[in-house]
Design a protein around this motif. Sequence first.
Motif, short mmCIF file in Angstrom:
data_model
loop_
_atom_site.label_atom_id
_atom_site.label_comp_id
_atom_site.label_asym_id
_atom_site.label_seq_id
_atom_site.Cartn_x
_atom_site.Cartn_y
_atom_site.Cartn_z
N LYS A 156 0.84 -1.21 0.00
CA LYS A 156 0.00 0.00 0.00
C LYS A 156 0.87 1.26 0.00
O LYS A 156 0.68 2.17 -0.81
CB LYS A 156 -0.93 0.00 1.22
CG LYS A 156 -1.81 -1.24 1.31
CD LYS A 156 -2.72 -1.23 2.51
CE LYS A 156 -1.98 -1.31 3.85
NZ LYS A 156 -1.28 -2.58 4.08
N SER A 157 1.85 1.29 0.90
CA SER A 157 2.73 2.46 0.95
C SER A 157 3.56 2.55 -0.32
O SER A 157 3.82 3.64 -0.83
CB SER A 157 3.65 2.39 2.17
OG SER A 157 2.89 2.42 3.34
N THR A 158 3.97 1.40 -0.84
CA THR A 158 4.73 1.40 -2.09
C THR A 158 3.88 1.99 -3.21
O THR A 158 4.37 2.76 -4.05
CB THR A 158 5.19 -0.02 -2.43
OG1 THR A 158 5.90 -0.54 -1.31
CG2 THR A 158 6.08 -0.03 -3.65
N PHE B 70 2.59 10.76 5.10
CA PHE B 70 3.44 9.58 5.30
C PHE B 70 2.95 8.75 6.47
O PHE B 70 2.44 9.29 7.46
CB PHE B 70 4.89 10.02 5.52
CG PHE B 70 5.53 10.54 4.27
CD1 PHE B 70 6.33 9.73 3.49
CD2 PHE B 70 5.29 11.84 3.84
CE1 PHE B 70 6.90 10.19 2.32
CE2 PHE B 70 5.86 12.31 2.68
CZ PHE B 70 6.67 11.49 1.92
N GLN B 71 3.16 7.46 6.33
CA GLN B 71 2.75 6.54 7.39
C GLN B 71 3.56 6.79 8.66
O GLN B 71 3.03 6.79 9.76
CB GLN B 71 2.96 5.10 6.90
CG GLN B 71 2.54 4.03 7.88
CD GLN B 71 2.64 2.65 7.27
OE1 GLN B 71 2.93 2.49 6.09
NE2 GLN B 71 2.41 1.64 8.07
N VAL B 72 4.87 7.01 8.49
CA VAL B 72 5.73 7.37 9.61
C VAL B 72 5.87 8.89 9.56
O VAL B 72 6.28 9.44 8.54
CB VAL B 72 7.11 6.71 9.48
CG1 VAL B 72 8.02 7.16 10.61
CG2 VAL B 72 6.98 5.21 9.45
N LEU C 188 -3.56 10.01 1.93
CA LEU C 188 -3.18 9.89 3.34
C LEU C 188 -2.84 8.43 3.64
O LEU C 188 -3.66 7.53 3.45
CB LEU C 188 -4.33 10.36 4.24
CG LEU C 188 -4.82 11.80 4.03
CD1 LEU C 188 -6.01 12.08 4.95
CD2 LEU C 188 -3.70 12.79 4.28
N ASP C 189 -1.61 8.22 4.14
CA ASP C 189 -1.14 6.86 4.43
C ASP C 189 -1.31 6.59 5.93
O ASP C 189 -0.53 7.07 6.74
CB ASP C 189 0.33 6.71 4.00
CG ASP C 189 0.75 5.24 3.95
OD1 ASP C 189 -0.03 4.38 4.39
OD2 ASP C 189 1.86 4.98 3.46
N GLU C 190 -2.32 5.81 6.26
CA GLU C 190 -2.62 5.44 7.65
C GLU C 190 -2.60 6.64 8.59
O GLU C 190 -1.82 6.67 9.55
CB GLU C 190 -1.66 4.35 8.13
CG GLU C 190 -1.75 3.11 7.26
CD GLU C 190 -1.21 1.87 7.94
OE1 GLU C 190 -1.17 1.83 9.18
OE2 GLU C 190 -0.84 0.93 7.21
N PRO C 191 -3.44 7.64 8.35
CA PRO C 191 -3.41 8.85 9.18
C PRO C 191 -3.76 8.58 10.63
O PRO C 191 -3.32 9.33 11.51
CB PRO C 191 -4.46 9.76 8.52
CG PRO C 191 -5.35 8.85 7.75
CD PRO C 191 -4.48 7.72 7.30
MG LIG Z 1 2.38 1.08 4.67
#
Ligand SMILES: [Mg+2]
Lengths: 249, 430
Positions: free
Chosen positions: A43-45, A85-87, A171-174
């Motif tokens: 997903k992040s990729t 970003f997720q992080v 939005l990545d895992e907000p």
């Molecule tokens: Mg991810």
Amino acid sequence: MTAAIEVRAVEKRFGNVGIIRDLNLSVARGERHAIIGPNGAGKSTTFNLISGHIAPTSGEVKLNGDLISGLRPFEINRRGLSRSFQVTNVFARMTVWENVRCAVLWATGHRYAFWKNVDSLPEVRERTAQILDDIHLTHRRDVPAGLLTYAEQRELEIGITIASGATVVMLDEPTAGMSNAETERAVALIRRLTEGKTLVIVEHDMSVVFGLADRISVLVYGHIIASGTPEEIRRDPKVKEAYLGEEAH
Amino acid sequence: MSTAMTSTSKVPAEAAGGSLRFYGVWLIGIIVLIVLPMIFSSGGLLTSFSLIGIAIVFALSYNILLGQTGLLSFGHAVHYGLGGFAACHMMNAVVSHGWPIPLPFIPLFGGIGGLVFAMIIGWVMTKRAGTVFAMISLGIGELVASSSLILRSVFGGESGITTDRTALPKLLGWSFGPQLQVYYLIAFWLVLSAIAMYALTRTPLGRISNAVRDNPERVQFIGYDPHVVRYIAYCFAGFFAGVAGGLTAINFEIANSALLGAIQSGLVLFSTFIGGTAFFFGPILGAILVTYLQLGLTNLTTAWQLYFGIIFIGIVMYAPGGIAGLLMMHRPLIRAGTLWTVIPSYFVAIVPTIALACGVILAIETVARFSGGDAINLFGIAFNPTSPVTWIAAAVLVVGGAFVARLTWRRIAEAWDRAATVARDRGYLA
Ligand SMILES: [Mg+2]
Ligand SMILES: Nc1ncnc2c1ncn2[C@@H]1O[C@H](COP(=O)(O)OP(=O)(O)OP(=O)(O)O)[C@@H](O)[C@H]1O
């Protein structure tokens, strides 16, 4: 109408490992689109491929009909796509105010200006104040971002992402790592701030996903196995088998 | 309604108070620069002030890279030196062609010299930050320094390029022969450059430079190309380093390869870091201290570079924020009114810390002068470096001083923690 985001036959390999395989995804303008899938599904990729963080090995990505794969992240951002970003990925030594203001500067046309006083740009100041108000961080405006609590940093992350006024927001895992109350607040925030925009969101919390999304895509091992309305996804046997399991009821 | 009224009327009042204080600081700085030579008028001091002024411009230019953009350069003196050569050539050209350009405009040409070279090499250099940038800057520094000895027509070989500042057209009757007039010329350019460099930090570019320093990856996702940001910052740093080089050329009436070598590059890094990179005024303090020490220590001891090294290591290890960082740490305590709880522990620490320092100095000087046999003069007391009495004194001071000093330092840390906790509870961020 052309889709806001159109991903066609994208592959991504890291060395010999194919992480993304024949990825096809279409997100209509104004749609809220959730991408779900197990950990490590890619997903992040996928976010990185669309936002220009990494280039696809093959295939193409289009933003509002224009080819963007191969462009640099800032070029894609200038065309109206913004991502989080997720992080948490903020400017740690700068204050909350400075963080958001930096994200406002390009979109307000000030670019690399070295002949303007950044404090006396009214539209920049107003927009920054508005964003801070939106993400409920006005009272923390002079605190270095690195000293915020985790939940506050996540909110700032959203604030930086939407500050440019991009029409496509990813939005990545907000809400990752937030408590229930914080999650609820963040979801309300996201719903409000992305009104009238195209939203792509990665999220693990199924109640958030089914509550927020117009459409959902399910990513498993770098391939989208199903894409449809929440109802369709809920009923899809492949999804039940591969991902949702018993949760689907 | 009434609360809205009061809150809106309070904001401009506060802003006005803040800007008054802000302009006050600059004004005081300018006044100090003007009256300094009236109070301390000896020739030696005037020369020192002139050198310090130049060092401040140079260090501030370096901090555009290090503090503001996060670029660690080992070759910044290249722009300083080339600025010096550009200024010398310009002065000679003005004289030989009879151009109507008076001396005070010359530093501008120094700046242009530094800028042009920055524009040429900067694009490749700033492609990457971090170690890659540091290594390339080191390489460019060596390259230019060695070229300066080979390309004789431009750099004048070993002897350099000389010039005569008094041969330029006079301005308002000033010939710039006397050091006093040169001092004022330097002070003028110092003020001009400092204001310009401060203003730069308050522009969109300046703020984005900070963002690039903190997180170059994220900058790309808010529309900026970090490479372009670094490049423009590099050009500004090159320009102001060139201005400083031009001032040096005026001051000494010569430019030679020493100006652009590794030693100069090291010194400016050293000054900036010791002063503190996180605050605009940090490099100013660093440049004053380092230039002063350099001028003072070279007369006192052959081991002066060793002391520089010790100071540098001490700052890197115990006060990475430099002098400015140490000073500004106290701000929340002053605001919260808890500073007075820390001050006594400082006084307790003074004596053992000085004892430790004396022991270290004695030990270093003993080693440095052992074969020569020159006496060591420490605060009026003469020590013989070959005598065991001196060795024992050094050992006692180092070991005893370190032992007691550590205890007192721990007390400072404890008092500090208590005061900072109170300050934080009262809402003042440390
Ligand atoms: Mg991810
Ligand atoms: N730069 C890289 N080099 C090598 N492998 C990578 C790289 N980036 C990601 N991967 C691998 O690709 C796979 C997918 O990672 P990705 O971060 O996209 O998953 P994800 O779906 O976002 O997972 P999560 O839910 O844990 O965030 C993982 O196996 C990861 O190890």
